[in-house]
Design an enzyme around this catalytic site. Structure first.
Site, PDB file in Angstrom:
ATOM      1  N   ILE A 149       0.822  -1.213   0.000  1.00  0.00           N
ATOM      2  CA  ILE A 149       0.000   0.000   0.000  1.00  0.00           C
ATOM      3  C   ILE A 149       0.860   1.268   0.000  1.00  0.00           C
ATOM      4  O   ILE A 149       0.431   2.325  -0.457  1.00  0.00           O
ATOM      5  CB  ILE A 149      -0.993  -0.005   1.192  1.00  0.00           C
ATOM      6  CG1 ILE A 149      -1.917   1.221   1.193  1.00  0.00           C
ATOM      7  CG2 ILE A 149      -0.282  -0.099   2.522  1.00  0.00           C
ATOM      8  CD1 ILE A 149      -2.854   1.296   0.041  1.00  0.00           C
ATOM      9  N   SER A 202      13.213  -0.159   5.698  1.00  0.00           N
ATOM     10  CA  SER A 202      12.757  -1.539   5.584  1.00  0.00           C
ATOM     11  C   SER A 202      13.637  -2.396   6.486  1.00  0.00           C
ATOM     12  O   SER A 202      14.774  -2.009   6.783  1.00  0.00           O
ATOM     13  CB  SER A 202      12.882  -2.012   4.137  1.00  0.00           C
ATOM     14  OG  SER A 202      12.647  -3.400   4.063  1.00  0.00           O
ATOM     15  N   TYR A 262      13.932   1.054  11.284  1.00  0.00           N
ATOM     16  CA  TYR A 262      12.706   1.748  11.700  1.00  0.00           C
ATOM     17  C   TYR A 262      13.030   2.802  12.769  1.00  0.00           C
ATOM     18  O   TYR A 262      12.534   3.933  12.714  1.00  0.00           O
ATOM     19  CB  TYR A 262      11.676   0.763  12.252  1.00  0.00           C
ATOM     20  CG  TYR A 262      11.002  -0.158  11.240  1.00  0.00           C
ATOM     21  CD1 TYR A 262      11.388  -0.214   9.910  1.00  0.00           C
ATOM     22  CD2 TYR A 262       9.955  -0.987  11.638  1.00  0.00           C
ATOM     23  CE1 TYR A 262      10.757  -1.070   8.999  1.00  0.00           C
ATOM     24  CE2 TYR A 262       9.312  -1.840  10.750  1.00  0.00           C
ATOM     25  CZ  TYR A 262       9.728  -1.880   9.427  1.00  0.00           C
ATOM     26  OH  TYR A 262       9.093  -2.721   8.548  1.00  0.00           O
ATOM     27  N   LYS A 275      -5.149   1.851   8.344  1.00  0.00           N
ATOM     28  CA  LYS A 275      -6.256   1.218   9.054  1.00  0.00           C
ATOM     29  C   LYS A 275      -6.126  -0.295   8.996  1.00  0.00           C
ATOM     30  O   LYS A 275      -5.456  -0.779   8.084  1.00  0.00           O
ATOM     31  CB  LYS A 275      -7.608   1.661   8.470  1.00  0.00           C
ATOM     32  CG  LYS A 275      -7.672   1.765   6.964  1.00  0.00           C
ATOM     33  CD  LYS A 275      -7.297   0.599   6.109  1.00  0.00           C
ATOM     34  CE  LYS A 275      -8.115  -0.652   6.261  1.00  0.00           C
ATOM     35  NZ  LYS A 275      -7.638  -1.738   5.309  1.00  0.00           N
TER      36      LYS A 275
HETATM   37  N1  LIG Z   1      -5.629   2.364   3.009  1.00  0.00           N
HETATM   38  C1  LIG Z   1      -5.744   1.345   2.175  1.00  0.00           C
HETATM   39  O1  LIG Z   1      -6.396   1.419   1.125  1.00  0.00           O
HETATM   40  C2  LIG Z   1      -5.063   0.048   2.477  1.00  0.00           C
HETATM   41  C3  LIG Z   1      -4.956  -0.873   1.463  1.00  0.00           C
HETATM   42  C4  LIG Z   1      -4.291  -2.045   1.723  1.00  0.00           C
HETATM   43  C5  LIG Z   1      -3.795  -2.284   3.002  1.00  0.00           C
HETATM   44  N2  LIG Z   1      -3.955  -1.377   3.989  1.00  0.00           N
HETATM   45  C6  LIG Z   1      -3.443  -1.652   5.344  1.00  0.00           C
HETATM   46  O2  LIG Z   1      -2.053  -1.393   5.354  1.00  0.00           O
HETATM   47  C7  LIG Z   1      -1.360  -2.392   6.100  1.00  0.00           C
HETATM   48  C8  LIG Z   1      -0.313  -3.022   5.207  1.00  0.00           C
HETATM   49  O3  LIG Z   1      -0.960  -3.755   4.173  1.00  0.00           O
HETATM   50  P1  LIG Z   1      -0.170  -4.279   2.890  1.00  0.00           P
HETATM   51  O4  LIG Z   1      -1.098  -5.125   2.131  1.00  0.00           O
HETATM   52  O5  LIG Z   1       0.480  -3.149   2.191  1.00  0.00           O
HETATM   53  O6  LIG Z   1       0.902  -5.233   3.617  1.00  0.00           O
HETATM   54  P2  LIG Z   1       2.380  -5.711   3.183  1.00  0.00           P
HETATM   55  O7  LIG Z   1       2.618  -5.482   1.747  1.00  0.00           O
HETATM   56  O8  LIG Z   1       2.531  -7.082   3.719  1.00  0.00           O
HETATM   57  O9  LIG Z   1       3.306  -4.708   3.980  1.00  0.00           O
HETATM   58  C9  LIG Z   1       3.484  -4.719   5.356  1.00  0.00           C
HETATM   59  C10 LIG Z   1       4.903  -4.229   5.631  1.00  0.00           C
HETATM   60  O10 LIG Z   1       5.115  -4.223   7.028  1.00  0.00           O
HETATM   61  C11 LIG Z   1       6.491  -4.457   7.298  1.00  0.00           C
HETATM   62  N3  LIG Z   1       6.585  -5.435   8.408  1.00  0.00           N
HETATM   63  C12 LIG Z   1       7.200  -5.186   9.587  1.00  0.00           C
HETATM   64  N4  LIG Z   1       7.112  -6.242  10.391  1.00  0.00           N
HETATM   65  C13 LIG Z   1       6.432  -7.190   9.730  1.00  0.00           C
HETATM   66  C14 LIG Z   1       6.035  -8.521  10.048  1.00  0.00           C
HETATM   67  N5  LIG Z   1       6.314  -9.074  11.221  1.00  0.00           N
HETATM   68  N6  LIG Z   1       5.366  -9.203   9.111  1.00  0.00           N
HETATM   69  C15 LIG Z   1       5.055  -8.663   7.925  1.00  0.00           C
HETATM   70  N7  LIG Z   1       5.399  -7.406   7.568  1.00  0.00           N
HETATM   71  C16 LIG Z   1       6.076  -6.671   8.455  1.00  0.00           C
HETATM   72  C17 LIG Z   1       7.127  -4.991   6.024  1.00  0.00           C
HETATM   73  O11 LIG Z   1       8.008  -3.992   5.554  1.00  0.00           O
HETATM   74  P3  LIG Z   1       9.608  -4.224   5.415  1.00  0.00           P
HETATM   75  O12 LIG Z   1       9.806  -5.681   5.113  1.00  0.00           O
HETATM   76  O13 LIG Z   1       9.977  -3.352   4.291  1.00  0.00           O
HETATM   77  O14 LIG Z   1      10.226  -3.824   6.708  1.00  0.00           O
HETATM   78  C18 LIG Z   1       5.972  -5.140   5.055  1.00  0.00           C
HETATM   79  O15 LIG Z   1       6.298  -4.772   3.753  1.00  0.00           O
HETATM   80  C19 LIG Z   1      -2.421  -3.386   6.591  1.00  0.00           C
HETATM   81  O16 LIG Z   1      -2.731  -3.114   7.942  1.00  0.00           O
HETATM   82  C20 LIG Z   1      -3.625  -3.120   5.721  1.00  0.00           C
HETATM   83  O17 LIG Z   1      -4.864  -3.327   6.361  1.00  0.00           O
HETATM   84  C21 LIG Z   1      -4.553  -0.209   3.738  1.00  0.00           C
END
Ligand SMILES: NC(=O)c1ccc[n+]([C@@H]2O[C@H](COP(=O)([O-])OP(=O)(O)OC[C@H]3O[C@@H](n4cnc5c(N)ncnc54)[C@H](OP(=O)(O)O)[C@@H]3O)[C@@H](O)[C@H]2O)c1
Length: 411
Positions: free
Chosen positions: A25, A47, A82, A121
């Protein structure tokens, strides 16, 4: 470990944003930040792995940078990345798209380091936890806003006004809100995605999808408020649901009733149904409709107001559809614009959040609505834990005064 990329996106008037975690996102939001009118720029990315931060900055961001003056984006990688980002002197605000279970830790660290925060969120694992974050933001005189994009688009404001207008909708005493927000996850999604992992996003499809429906429903409720109205007694129930092996909701059908304002919301969210995102609101005279209320189709975006009736022998007459269209920046850019404006306002007001300016009032209203959304999410999770029981709560909403909570009543 760090590296830098020279890009062209710095400007003293822009709020300098650091991105905490290279989430999927975060790419869409980074593109929004890079737009001329966002009021923000990206100055750091962190990251857990430097390669990921480098790829985000050098391969993804740098070719897209649109702004004028030259600057460097700091790439931070590794176990201290971080922490380094929240302490960084090139960052005014931190964007946090981390799994929900990590929100509190990083929001508090960022606020303590004197940074504003834009938080994805669902905002927290409970409303109490989010309230703690808001209190910290107030103490540190820093702004905290959630990442719900449509709140900041004029289509939403106009839609809310329209569905609360008796001359358009008729009698609002039994306003019905119906919605569906779903997509069909593949095997990879169900195996790996943070949104179906209890240790990351324990609310599953409620946090990922129902959040938006609840947030919109609350805007409708607040938009129709009477001055001096008390808090709104509310019931929340998940009438049907499916959990994965981790106990995370992946499909849910829900009913939420707002008692004093006579509004009822029924909706479905899930990861196992074709992608759809509709919101349908009906009064006695007309209904208003969007089939893209979270992620709009191409510009101009619109909503429709319509009615139908039956003539003799059940012949259906369709009355003219009114379609309202809206041009202008996309909702993500408008969200960052609001964030920059309210962050500056809190910085420039000696009383911070308690200031009596319109901007401080707007910040309080937004955070109160985020908190109420989280309260509803908590109630729906409690309903699941109770096997689909009806959960009663009194929602405190902007403009609604303290209530004599009669939540024991079963209506
Ligand atoms: N506003 C919106 O429209 C929208 C849309 C989609 C999602 N979201 C929300 O945004 C959040 C992220 O969603 P996403 O789909 O973008 O997720 P994602 O691609 O899996 O990204 C999460 C990021 O968190 C970091 N991270 C740190 N500790 C972690 C752990 N233990 N396990 C996994 N990741 C970890 C990682 O970054 P590094 O590896 O780079 O450190 C990872 O890239 C969720 O809470 C979701 O509900 C919002």
């Amino acid at each position: 470990m760090s590296s830098t990329a020279t890009t062209s996106n710095n400007d003293d008037r822009l709020l300098r944003v650091g991105i905490l975690g290279c989430a999927s996102i975060a790419k869409k939001n980074a593109i929004a930040i890079l737009q001329e009118s966002s009021g923000c720029c990206v100055t750091a990315v962190a990251s857990r792995t430097l390669e990921k931060a480098n790829a985000f900055v050098h391969d993804f961001l740098a070719p897209r940078v649109l702004k004028s003056a030259a600057a460097e984006i700091v790439c931070l990688g590794g176990s201290s990345a971080y922490d380094d980002l929240v302490q960084s002197s090139v960052v005014d605000a931190v964007y946090i798209p981390l799994p929900t279970t990590l929100h509190k830790e990083w929001v508090l660290k960022a606020l303590q380091a004197g940074k504003h925060v834009l938080l994805e969120k669902p905002v927290a694992v409970s409303a109490e936890e989010f309230q703690e974050m808001i209190e910290a933001a107030k103490v540190h005189h820093k702004y905290l806003q959630d990442g719900t994009m449509f709140v900041h688009h004029p289509r939403t404001r106009d839609f809310i006004q329209t569905v609360n207008d008796t001359s358009v909708m008729g009698n609002l005493d039994n306003l019905r809100m119906e919605a569906g927000f779903s997509f069909c996850g593949d095997d990879g999604f169900f195996q790996n995605n943070v949104r179906v992992r209890k240790d990351c996003d324990l609310f599953g499809c409620l946090g990922d999808l129902a959040w938006y429906v609840l947030r919109m429903a609350l805007l409708v409720v607040v938009g129709g408020q009477q001055d001096g109205q008390t808090g709104v007694n509310t019931s929340a129930q998940v009438v049907d649901y499916k959990l994965n092996d981790d106990g995370v909701p992946i499909d849910a059908t829900m009913l939420v009733k707002f008692k004093e304002v006579h509004k009822t919301l029924s909706f479905h969210c899930g990861f196992q149904t074709q992608f759809r995102q509709y919101l349908h609101i009906a009064g006695t005279k007309r209904w208003a409709f969007m089939d893209d209320f979270v992620l709009p189709k191409a510009h101009p975006v619109n909503f429709k107001v319509q009615s139908m009736s039956l003539t003799e022998f059940d012949l259906v007459t369709e009355h003219p559809t009114e379609t309202k269209e809206f041009e202008g920046p996309v909702q993500e850019v408008l969200m960052w614009q609001t964030f920059a404006r309210l962050s500056r306002a809190i910085d420039n007001t000696p009383q911070g959040w308690a200031g009596d300016t319109n901007e401080c009032q707007e910040a309080r209203t937004l955070s109160q609505t985020s908190c109420a959304t989280q309260h509803l999410l908590d109630a729906l999770m409690a309903s699941i834990r109770g096997g689909g029981s009806k959960v009663m709560l009194c929602l405190m909403l902007p403009g609604f005064a303290a209530s004599s909570n009669d939540s024991s009543e079963q209506w």
